[in-house]
Design a protein around this motif. Structure first.
Motif, PDB file in Angstrom:
ATOM      1  N   PRO A 293      -2.575   7.413   7.131  1.00 35.20           N
ATOM      2  CA  PRO A 293      -3.292   8.116   8.207  1.00 35.20           C
ATOM      3  C   PRO A 293      -2.809   9.552   8.430  1.00 35.20           C
ATOM      4  O   PRO A 293      -3.618  10.450   8.653  1.00 35.20           O
ATOM      5  N   SER A 294      -1.518   9.785   8.335  1.00 36.68           N
ATOM      6  CA  SER A 294      -0.997  11.140   8.550  1.00 36.68           C
ATOM      7  C   SER A 294      -1.470  12.118   7.472  1.00 36.68           C
ATOM      8  O   SER A 294      -1.845  13.253   7.759  1.00 36.68           O
ATOM      9  N   CYS A 295      -1.449  11.664   6.216  1.00 40.84           N
ATOM     10  CA  CYS A 295      -1.821  12.541   5.115  1.00 40.84           C
ATOM     11  C   CYS A 295      -3.329  12.718   4.980  1.00 40.84           C
ATOM     12  O   CYS A 295      -3.800  13.714   4.426  1.00 40.84           O
ATOM     13  N   SER A 296      -4.095  11.758   5.476  1.00 42.34           N
ATOM     14  CA  SER A 296      -5.554  11.861   5.339  1.00 42.34           C
ATOM     15  C   SER A 296      -6.205  12.627   6.487  1.00 42.34           C
ATOM     16  O   SER A 296      -7.385  12.951   6.418  1.00 42.34           O
ATOM     17  N   SER A 297      -5.424  12.968   7.521  1.00 48.33           N
ATOM     18  CA  SER A 297      -6.017  13.706   8.644  1.00 48.33           C
ATOM     19  C   SER A 297      -5.934  15.203   8.454  1.00 48.33           C
ATOM     20  O   SER A 297      -5.294  15.739   7.653  1.00 48.33           O
TER      21      SER A 297
ATOM     22  N   VAL B 161       0.879  -1.163   0.000  1.00 48.65           N
ATOM     23  CA  VAL B 161       0.000   0.000   0.000  1.00 48.65           C
ATOM     24  C   VAL B 161       0.923   1.221   0.000  1.00 48.65           C
ATOM     25  O   VAL B 161       1.909   1.257   0.733  1.00 48.65           O
ATOM     26  N   VAL B 162       0.614   2.185  -0.878  1.00 47.69           N
ATOM     27  CA  VAL B 162       1.483   3.351  -1.066  1.00 47.69           C
ATOM     28  C   VAL B 162       0.657   4.621  -0.902  1.00 47.69           C
ATOM     29  O   VAL B 162      -0.420   4.757  -1.481  1.00 47.69           O
ATOM     30  N   CYS B 163       1.180   5.562  -0.122  1.00 46.41           N
ATOM     31  CA  CYS B 163       0.519   6.858   0.049  1.00 46.41           C
ATOM     32  C   CYS B 163       0.829   7.742  -1.158  1.00 46.41           C
ATOM     33  O   CYS B 163       1.997   7.930  -1.520  1.00 46.41           O
ATOM     34  N   ARG B 164      -0.216   8.277  -1.753  1.00 48.37           N
ATOM     35  CA  ARG B 164      -0.058   9.140  -2.934  1.00 48.37           C
ATOM     36  C   ARG B 164       0.622  10.471  -2.609  1.00 48.37           C
ATOM     37  O   ARG B 164       1.217  11.087  -3.483  1.00 48.37           O
ATOM     38  N   LEU B 165       0.540  10.929  -1.357  1.00 48.62           N
ATOM     39  CA  LEU B 165       1.122  12.229  -1.015  1.00 48.62           C
ATOM     40  C   LEU B 165       2.558  12.130  -0.529  1.00 48.62           C
ATOM     41  O   LEU B 165       3.446  12.768  -1.068  1.00 48.62           O
ATOM     42  N   CYS B 166       2.803  11.318   0.498  1.00 50.23           N
ATOM     43  CA  CYS B 166       4.145  11.273   1.091  1.00 50.23           C
ATOM     44  C   CYS B 166       4.994  10.107   0.601  1.00 50.23           C
ATOM     45  O   CYS B 166       6.199  10.079   0.833  1.00 50.23           O
ATOM     46  N   GLY B 167       4.391   9.127  -0.065  1.00 51.58           N
ATOM     47  CA  GLY B 167       5.145   7.999  -0.593  1.00 51.58           C
ATOM     48  C   GLY B 167       5.390   6.870   0.383  1.00 51.58           C
ATOM     49  O   GLY B 167       6.083   5.907   0.050  1.00 51.58           O
ATOM     50  N   PHE B 168       4.840   6.959   1.593  1.00 47.44           N
ATOM     51  CA  PHE B 168       5.024   5.881   2.577  1.00 47.44           C
ATOM     52  C   PHE B 168       4.535   4.562   1.988  1.00 47.44           C
ATOM     53  O   PHE B 168       3.504   4.513   1.322  1.00 47.44           O
ATOM     54  N   ILE B 169       5.282   3.476   2.240  1.00 48.66           N
ATOM     55  CA  ILE B 169       4.943   2.156   1.719  1.00 48.66           C
ATOM     56  C   ILE B 169       4.866   1.175   2.880  1.00 48.66           C
ATOM     57  O   ILE B 169       5.727   1.174   3.757  1.00 48.66           O
ATOM     58  N   ALA B 170       3.841   0.342   2.876  1.00 48.23           N
ATOM     59  CA  ALA B 170       3.701  -0.711   3.886  1.00 48.23           C
ATOM     60  C   ALA B 170       3.330  -2.015   3.188  1.00 48.23           C
ATOM     61  O   ALA B 170       2.738  -2.015   2.101  1.00 48.23           O
TER      62      ALA B 170
END
Length: 122
Positions: free
Chosen positions: A118-122, A75-84
């Motif tokens: 979670p960080s980018c969606s808050s 799963v990849v965050c579209r804003l910060c690029g975090f990957i899990a």
């Protein structure tokens, strides 16, 4: 196992889903004389040997990890690029079974889920 390869292994272990530049920086912290080419060669050799897995989310640099024996996804965050890591889909997962394999022996399915962490969606 050579010293450069050990430094690369340590760097990948300490930085899951790291890109090449991050691996170079982390490996050089352990082995300062390590060249870019030695890191690239080590990554290629370790990946070819099945010790590392390389994946590349769209629009991103190649990433490396040690989870090679379990078929998992990301799963990849579209804003910060975090990957899990995420386990394979449960329930109906029709997109993981191709309508035709065209004679291929299918080994894995790479799935990347995109969204906001979670960080980018808050």
């Amino acid at each position: 196992m050579t010293r450069p390869r050990m430094a690369v292994v340590s760097a990948v272990l300490a930085n899951p889903h790291a890109d090449t530049e991050s691996i170079i920086a982390a490996a050089r912290a352990e082995l300062p004389e390590l060249s870019h080419q030695a890191v690239y060669d080590s990554l290629r050799t370790l990946t070819a040997a099945g010790l590392l897995r390389c994946f590349q989310p769209a629009g991103s640099l190649a990433r490396y990890e040690f989870h090679v024996e379990n078929n998992h996804h990301h799963v990849v965050c579209r804003l910060c690029g975090f990957i899990a890591d995420v386990d394979c889909a449960v329930g109906k997962a029709s997109c993981l079974t191709p309508s035709s394999d065209h004679g291929f022996v299918i080994e894995t399915a790479d799935v990347i889920y995109w969204g906001l962490c979670p960080s980018c969606s808050s």
